[in-house]
Design an enzyme around this catalytic site. Structure first.
Site, PDB file in Angstrom:
ATOM      1  N   ARG A 100      -5.122 -78.428  -1.220  1.00  0.00           N
ATOM      2  CA  ARG A 100      -4.359 -77.176  -1.176  1.00  0.00           C
ATOM      3  C   ARG A 100      -2.944 -77.492  -1.646  1.00  0.00           C
ATOM      4  O   ARG A 100      -2.388 -78.552  -1.314  1.00  0.00           O
ATOM      5  CB  ARG A 100      -4.319 -76.609   0.243  1.00  0.00           C
ATOM      6  CG  ARG A 100      -5.577 -75.863   0.647  1.00  0.00           C
ATOM      7  CD  ARG A 100      -5.787 -74.581  -0.181  1.00  0.00           C
ATOM      8  NE  ARG A 100      -6.985 -73.843   0.207  1.00  0.00           N
ATOM      9  CZ  ARG A 100      -8.176 -73.981  -0.350  1.00  0.00           C
ATOM     10  NH1 ARG A 100      -8.364 -74.850  -1.335  1.00  0.00           N
ATOM     11  NH2 ARG A 100      -9.196 -73.245   0.067  1.00  0.00           N
ATOM     12  N   GLU A 121      -0.108 -69.534  -5.954  1.00  0.00           N
ATOM     13  CA  GLU A 121      -1.108 -69.359  -7.016  1.00  0.00           C
ATOM     14  C   GLU A 121      -1.220 -67.885  -7.392  1.00  0.00           C
ATOM     15  O   GLU A 121      -1.175 -67.044  -6.484  1.00  0.00           O
ATOM     16  CB  GLU A 121      -2.464 -69.892  -6.535  1.00  0.00           C
ATOM     17  CG  GLU A 121      -2.411 -71.389  -6.285  1.00  0.00           C
ATOM     18  CD  GLU A 121      -3.743 -71.997  -5.834  1.00  0.00           C
ATOM     19  OE1 GLU A 121      -4.759 -71.275  -5.790  1.00  0.00           O
ATOM     20  OE2 GLU A 121      -3.749 -73.186  -5.519  1.00  0.00           O
ATOM     21  N   HIS A 128      -6.935 -74.073 -10.274  1.00  0.00           N
ATOM     22  CA  HIS A 128      -7.764 -74.054  -9.046  1.00  0.00           C
ATOM     23  C   HIS A 128      -9.244 -73.923  -9.434  1.00  0.00           C
ATOM     24  O   HIS A 128      -9.904 -72.921  -9.155  1.00  0.00           O
ATOM     25  CB  HIS A 128      -7.338 -72.924  -8.106  1.00  0.00           C
ATOM     26  CG  HIS A 128      -7.730 -73.193  -6.679  1.00  0.00           C
ATOM     27  ND1 HIS A 128      -6.987 -72.814  -5.603  1.00  0.00           N
ATOM     28  CD2 HIS A 128      -8.805 -73.844  -6.157  1.00  0.00           C
ATOM     29  CE1 HIS A 128      -7.573 -73.200  -4.474  1.00  0.00           C
ATOM     30  NE2 HIS A 128      -8.697 -73.829  -4.794  1.00  0.00           N
TER      31      HIS A 128
END
Ligand code: GLV
Length: 369
Positions: free
Chosen positions: A266, A295, A317
């Site tokens: 993360r 993000e 991601h």
């Protein structure tokens, strides 16, 4: 099935939605690829849905759970990480939430490994050179060289499912391994890997003897040529071993100046401002990131600085983004299948209706009898 369950999905999870509909569920899917506004989630929950399908970008907290008081029975998350869901709030409202562990373990670990390899062997810069017609000669060391991965030492930060899978990948590349986990150690696994390493050496598959061991964070970071991060995001107050900004100025500075960092866990585990400085001032040799503090990565992120472009790989991601991993309807293969099954287990009262026995439910503690 007597009751027709109503479900709202904040994102499309493919064929699994059709399978839920075939079971008689009424499923509404948010049609845009972006996250729905929080207000829309709250309104849908307030309308009396039984189940909510979410993903890592949807904040699920007391406001959402309050809106579903007396009606919302389950939150089924398509992701292994669940830091977007406030566990204490879910427990307080007694709403079970599920996640999709296991099915993305190998995909994420292999992606972390590929990221490190691409970074160390400068694949991005090398391809740009070729495409830009700047490849003028073959030369022993010009225009640049990369670093091998094989036989090097890697620090595995976090030895949960994905960290252990990463260890397995690194074993194939005869890497030495320094393992660190603040909360969970699997000494049996590490012992088994050492036995495999010893066998590879004894049978002539690997020339050098290699090793694996648990150690402190400091020893792992000072001794490693590569560092791969596999911890969950735990903020101050959420755990006795928080991981927020585990990588900061102090910890980045103790890494070798020749070392590479990969983060597929993360974003907030890494202090991005400190990392951008680390790359610019060459405290470390490079970093490959798949996750970010915010993000999508903001246009003004210091990580986009052209000065560090050659040593900073930025991915969207993407580590679990493989076809079967993401979309298989089989709960033992795909995140979508596991997400749907987690939802079904709770709504249809599988496992005798005992939530604490349902395999994909995370917050079992709120339901222990
Ligand atoms: C992806 O980051 C996930 O948690 O599944």
């Amino acid at each position: 099935m007597s009751k027709k369950f109503r479900v709202f999905a904040t994102c499309d999870i493919g064929e699994s939605i059709d399978l839920l509909r075939q079971r008689g569920y009424e499923v509404e899917v948010y049609p845009q690829p972006e996250a729905p506004p929080k207000k829309l989630i709250v309104d849908k929950v307030k309308s009396g849905i039984d189940g909510l399908i979410t993903t890592l970008r949807d904040p699920i907290d007391a406001e959402v759970l309050e809106a579903g008081k007396g009606t919302l029975k389950v939150v089924a998350q398509i992701a292994v990480g669940f830091d977007n869901i406030n566990r204490a709030d879910a427990n307080r409202y007694k709403v079970p939430f599920t996640h999709t562990a296991d099915v993305l373990t190998e995909a994420t670990a292999e992606f972390a490994f590929f990221m490190l390899g691409a970074l160390a062997r400068k694949l991005w810069t090398a391809e740009h050179l070729t495409r830009n017609n700047q490849w003028g000669y073959w030369h022993p060391y010009l225009p640049f060289l990369g670093d091998e991965v094989t036989g090097k030492t890697i620090a595995i930060i976090g030895t949960g499912r994905i960290g252990l899978a990463m260890i397995k990948k690194c074993t194939g590349f005869d890497m030495n391994m320094l393992c660190y986990d603040p909360a969970y150690q699997n000494h049996d696994y590490v012992k088994a890997i050492q036995e495999m390493k010893d066998l590879r050496h004894a049978r002539g598959i690997c020339r050098e003897k290699t090793w694996i061991k648990y150690t402190t964070l400091e020893d792992a970071l000072t001794g490693a040529d590569f560092v791969s991060v596999h911890v969950p995001l735990l903020r101050e107050g959420e755990s006795t071993t928080p991981t927020y900004h585990l990588f900061n100025e102090r910890t980045l500075r103790i890494m070798k100046p020749t070392a590479y960092l990969a983060n597929t866990s993360r974003g907030p585990v890494v202090d991005e401002a400190a990392l951008a400085r680390a790359l610019k001032e060459k405290w470390i040799a490079g970093a490959a990131l798949d996750v970010y503090e915010k993000e999508p990565l903001p246009p003004d992120s210091p990580l986009r600085d052209p000065e560090i472009e050659d040593r900073c790989r930025l991915l969207p991601h993407f580590a679990s983004a493989a076809r079967i991993t993401r979309l298989s309807t089989d709960p033992n293969k795909g995140m979508a299948g596991r997400c749907a099954q987690g939802l079904i287990d709770v709504l249809e009262g599988n496992y005798g209706g005992d939530v604490s026995k349902m395999p994909y439910v995370v917050n079992k503690e709120a339901f222990a009898k």
